[in-house]
Write an enzyme that holds these catalytic residues in place. Sequence first.
Site, PDB file in Angstrom:
ATOM      1  N   GLY A  20      16.669   8.100  -1.196  1.00  0.00           N
ATOM      2  CA  GLY A  20      16.347   9.344  -2.649  1.00  0.00           C
ATOM      3  C   GLY A  20      17.173   8.807  -3.422  1.00  0.00           C
ATOM      4  O   GLY A  20      17.915   7.926  -3.249  1.00  0.00           O
TER       5      GLY A  20
ATOM      6  N   ILE B 161      10.299  11.495   6.351  1.00  0.00           N
ATOM      7  CA  ILE B 161      10.711  12.289   7.811  1.00  0.00           C
ATOM      8  C   ILE B 161      10.475  13.713   8.079  1.00  0.00           C
ATOM      9  O   ILE B 161      10.931  13.940   9.032  1.00  0.00           O
ATOM     10  CB  ILE B 161      12.001  11.770   6.416  1.00  0.00           C
TER      11      ILE B 161
ATOM     12  N   SER C 177      12.004  16.053  -0.734  1.00  0.00           N
ATOM     13  CA  SER C 177      13.457  15.253  -2.222  1.00  0.00           C
ATOM     14  C   SER C 177      14.243  16.671  -2.865  1.00  0.00           C
ATOM     15  O   SER C 177      13.256  17.749  -2.915  1.00  0.00           O
ATOM     16  CB  SER C 177      12.059  14.553  -2.397  1.00  0.00           C
TER      17      SER C 177
ATOM     18  N   ARG D  19      18.430  17.203   0.439  1.00  0.00           N
ATOM     19  CA  ARG D  19      19.070  16.936  -0.070  1.00  0.00           C
ATOM     20  C   ARG D  19      20.870  18.531  -0.570  1.00  0.00           C
ATOM     21  O   ARG D  19      20.264  19.779  -0.167  1.00  0.00           O
ATOM     22  CB  ARG D  19      19.490  16.612  -1.770  1.00  0.00           C
TER      23      ARG D  19
ATOM     24  N   HIS E 193      26.823  14.334   6.507  1.00  0.00           N
ATOM     25  CA  HIS E 193      25.574  13.200   5.817  1.00  0.00           C
ATOM     26  C   HIS E 193      25.851  11.831   6.467  1.00  0.00           C
ATOM     27  O   HIS E 193      25.568  11.160   5.874  1.00  0.00           O
ATOM     28  CB  HIS E 193      25.744  12.965   3.843  1.00  0.00           C
ATOM     29  N   ILE E 194      25.204  12.637   7.614  1.00  0.00           N
ATOM     30  CA  ILE E 194      25.121  10.889   8.425  1.00  0.00           C
ATOM     31  C   ILE E 194      23.450  10.683   8.763  1.00  0.00           C
ATOM     32  O   ILE E 194      23.191  10.118  10.247  1.00  0.00           O
ATOM     33  CB  ILE E 194      26.188  11.211   9.288  1.00  0.00           C
ATOM     34  N   GLY E 195      22.740  11.436   8.709  1.00  0.00           N
ATOM     35  CA  GLY E 195      21.058  11.186   8.984  1.00  0.00           C
ATOM     36  C   GLY E 195      20.897   9.937   9.044  1.00  0.00           C
ATOM     37  O   GLY E 195      19.749   9.544  10.300  1.00  0.00           O
TER      38      GLY E 195
HETATM   39  P1  NDP Z   1       8.165  11.374   0.851  1.00  0.00           P
HETATM   40  O1  NDP Z   1       8.792  11.488  -0.312  1.00  0.00           O
HETATM   41  O2  NDP Z   1       8.071  11.194   2.145  1.00  0.00           O
HETATM   42  O3  NDP Z   1       9.217  13.053   0.830  1.00  0.00           O
HETATM   43  C1  NDP Z   1       8.919  13.867   0.218  1.00  0.00           C
HETATM   44  C2  NDP Z   1       9.115  15.035   0.767  1.00  0.00           C
HETATM   45  O4  NDP Z   1       8.691  15.859   0.092  1.00  0.00           O
HETATM   46  C3  NDP Z   1       7.008  15.157   0.629  1.00  0.00           C
HETATM   47  O5  NDP Z   1       6.869  15.193   1.521  1.00  0.00           O
HETATM   48  C4  NDP Z   1       6.630  16.112  -0.849  1.00  0.00           C
HETATM   49  O6  NDP Z   1       5.379  16.667  -0.400  1.00  0.00           O
HETATM   50  C5  NDP Z   1       8.181  17.312  -0.424  1.00  0.00           C
HETATM   51  N1  NDP Z   1       8.475  17.677  -1.615  1.00  0.00           N
HETATM   52  C6  NDP Z   1       8.610  17.096  -3.385  1.00  0.00           C
HETATM   53  N2  NDP Z   1       8.518  18.579  -4.243  1.00  0.00           N
HETATM   54  C7  NDP Z   1       8.552  20.054  -2.898  1.00  0.00           C
HETATM   55  C8  NDP Z   1       7.992  20.735  -3.279  1.00  0.00           C
HETATM   56  N3  NDP Z   1       8.370  21.347  -4.559  1.00  0.00           N
HETATM   57  N4  NDP Z   1       8.119  21.527  -2.444  1.00  0.00           N
HETATM   58  C9  NDP Z   1       7.810  20.974  -1.302  1.00  0.00           C
HETATM   59  N5  NDP Z   1       7.509  19.811  -0.549  1.00  0.00           N
HETATM   60  C10 NDP Z   1       8.107  18.680  -1.334  1.00  0.00           C
HETATM   61  O7  NDP Z   1      10.994  11.272   1.489  1.00  0.00           O
HETATM   62  P2  NDP Z   1      11.397  10.972   2.449  1.00  0.00           P
HETATM   63  O8  NDP Z   1      10.651  11.973   3.771  1.00  0.00           O
HETATM   64  O9  NDP Z   1      11.375   9.372   3.004  1.00  0.00           O
HETATM   65  O10 NDP Z   1      12.707  11.537   2.674  1.00  0.00           O
HETATM   66  C11 NDP Z   1      13.223  12.588   2.053  1.00  0.00           C
HETATM   67  C12 NDP Z   1      14.787  13.323   1.878  1.00  0.00           C
HETATM   68  O11 NDP Z   1      15.342  12.876   2.839  1.00  0.00           O
HETATM   69  C13 NDP Z   1      15.096  12.349   0.525  1.00  0.00           C
HETATM   70  O12 NDP Z   1      14.395  12.400  -1.017  1.00  0.00           O
HETATM   71  C14 NDP Z   1      16.708  12.216   0.299  1.00  0.00           C
HETATM   72  O13 NDP Z   1      16.582  13.604  -0.817  1.00  0.00           O
HETATM   73  C15 NDP Z   1      16.244  12.805   2.035  1.00  0.00           C
HETATM   74  N6  NDP Z   1      17.476  11.804   3.662  1.00  0.00           N
HETATM   75  C16 NDP Z   1      18.483  12.639   3.447  1.00  0.00           C
HETATM   76  C17 NDP Z   1      19.010  11.192   4.813  1.00  0.00           C
HETATM   77  C18 NDP Z   1      20.312  11.913   5.149  1.00  0.00           C
HETATM   78  O14 NDP Z   1      21.238  11.356   5.518  1.00  0.00           O
HETATM   79  N7  NDP Z   1      20.705  13.038   5.240  1.00  0.00           N
HETATM   80  C19 NDP Z   1      18.500  10.197   4.964  1.00  0.00           C
HETATM   81  C20 NDP Z   1      17.407  10.033   4.523  1.00  0.00           C
HETATM   82  C21 NDP Z   1      16.952  10.952   3.349  1.00  0.00           C
HETATM   83  P3  NDP Z   1       4.183  16.528  -1.475  1.00  0.00           P
HETATM   84  O15 NDP Z   1       4.366  15.412  -1.742  1.00  0.00           O
HETATM   85  O16 NDP Z   1       3.314  17.575  -0.543  1.00  0.00           O
HETATM   86  O17 NDP Z   1       5.175  17.745  -2.682  1.00  0.00           O
HETATM   87  C1  DGY Z   2      19.364   8.699   1.788  1.00  0.00           C
HETATM   88  O1  DGY Z   2      18.947   6.807   2.353  1.00  0.00           O
HETATM   89  O2  DGY Z   2      18.419   9.221   0.288  1.00  0.00           O
HETATM   90  C2  DGY Z   2      19.752   9.136   2.311  1.00  0.00           C
HETATM   91  O3  DGY Z   2      20.380  10.036   2.458  1.00  0.00           O
HETATM   92  C3  DGY Z   2      21.396   8.499   2.857  1.00  0.00           C
HETATM   93  O4  DGY Z   2      20.801   7.248   4.030  1.00  0.00           O
END
Ligand code: NDP
Ligand code: DGY
Length: 329
Positions: free
Chosen positions: A86, A166, A218, A246, A294-296
């Site tokens: 993120g 994810i 995101s 988030r 927040h332990i993903g």
């Molecule tokens: P990606 O960029 O692969 O995925 C993000 C997705 O969000 C995309 O598919 C995008 O789809 C979608 N998106 C963006 N805008 C919108 C919208 N307006 N409506 C719906 N979907 C939308 O990132 P990751 O999958 O690698 O990570 C996603 C998020 O997970 C990170 O940004 C982070 O915030 C969070 N995260 C949390 C963790 C935790 O510990 N809980 C661990 C790791 C990540 P499109 O392109 O079609 O818009």
């Molecule tokens: C991230 O990477 O964005 C998560 O929230 C923590 O790993």
Amino acid sequence: GMKAAGKLMKVFVTRRIPQEGMKILSSAADCEVSLWDSDEPVPKAELLKSVQGAHGLLCLLTDKIDAEVLDAAGPNLKVISTLSVGFDHLALDEIKKRGIRLGYTPDVLTDATAELTVALLLATARRLPEGVEEVKNGGWSAWKPLWLCGYGLSGSTVGVIGLGRIGMAIAQRLMPFGVKRLLYSGRTAKPHAAEVNGEFVPIDTLVSESDFIVVSCSLTPETQGLCNKAMFSKMKNTAVFINSSRGAVVNQEDLYEALSSGQIAAAGLDVTTPEPLPTNHPLLKLKNCVVLPHIGSATYSTRGVMSVLAAQNLLGGLQGTDMPSELSL
Ligand code: NDP
Ligand code: DGY
């Protein structure tokens, strides 16, 4: 080489990080590493002081990197490497304006985060924390037909908001539980959705037809507060809502209202606003709300690999060569 005008390249690391990544930084020639040597976040005033003159900054999602921090760093700064996928904590426009390169940690945490999200979904839907609590507090009097019943995945419809790396990994893990339909929404349809028979639908369709709603998008200006009263009011009364993206994607007052009024059945959150969530927060008084800290991505190996990738990104940026995971600005 790593010399800037014949001098050592200064690197500031905003926290203790796993040794795998720290070793890489420490053994880099011509690189002078200083560290906020703590497991707690660096206070803003300390960050502003420590970043002065740095060529490289390795930061965490708890550090807001804004114009003030970038100005404090000054013109040496050429790379920022965040130990996260993120990047909503980073002022991208300000970073771009200054010609600073940016590294992040996609992919390496996808499996761990998807696993945790599935665990949270099952824990919430089957009321595991409540059950554990009842065993301890004597509330378990006998096996009862109507006690601690929840909702199962078999035959259900799952909706994933944001089928990215994810979101897709979550969908792949949920399908073997016997999910009947997998809906997803986002800005664009994803070719890879075919692997999970994913149907690209408008978000209103997703929320009204899903038994489980999983948020994995995101955080952007467009997704901030996306899950609000209007959205919850379209969900089934039996819906289970899960967020591992988030906290700010969710309007927590509206979620509290939806959970306490019975508008939806339950919620599981790995992310909140703020973090930590104050221990007296109303959401924590609800039995149908499961909150994790927040332990993903929190497996030993994932955090180790994240630290290696963050270190490699930083060194690549310092050397002006390839960064293994550069975010193009
Ligand atoms: P990606 O960029 O692969 O995925 C993000 C997705 O969000 C995309 O598919 C995008 O789809 C979608 N998106 C963006 N805008 C919108 C919208 N307006 N409506 C719906 N979907 C939308 O990132 P990751 O999958 O690698 O990570 C996603 C998020 O997970 C990170 O940004 C982070 O915030 C969070 N995260 C949390 C963790 C935790 O510990 N809980 C661990 C790791 C990540 P499109 O392109 O079609 O818009
Ligand atoms: C991230 O990477 O964005 C998560 O929230 C923590 O790993």
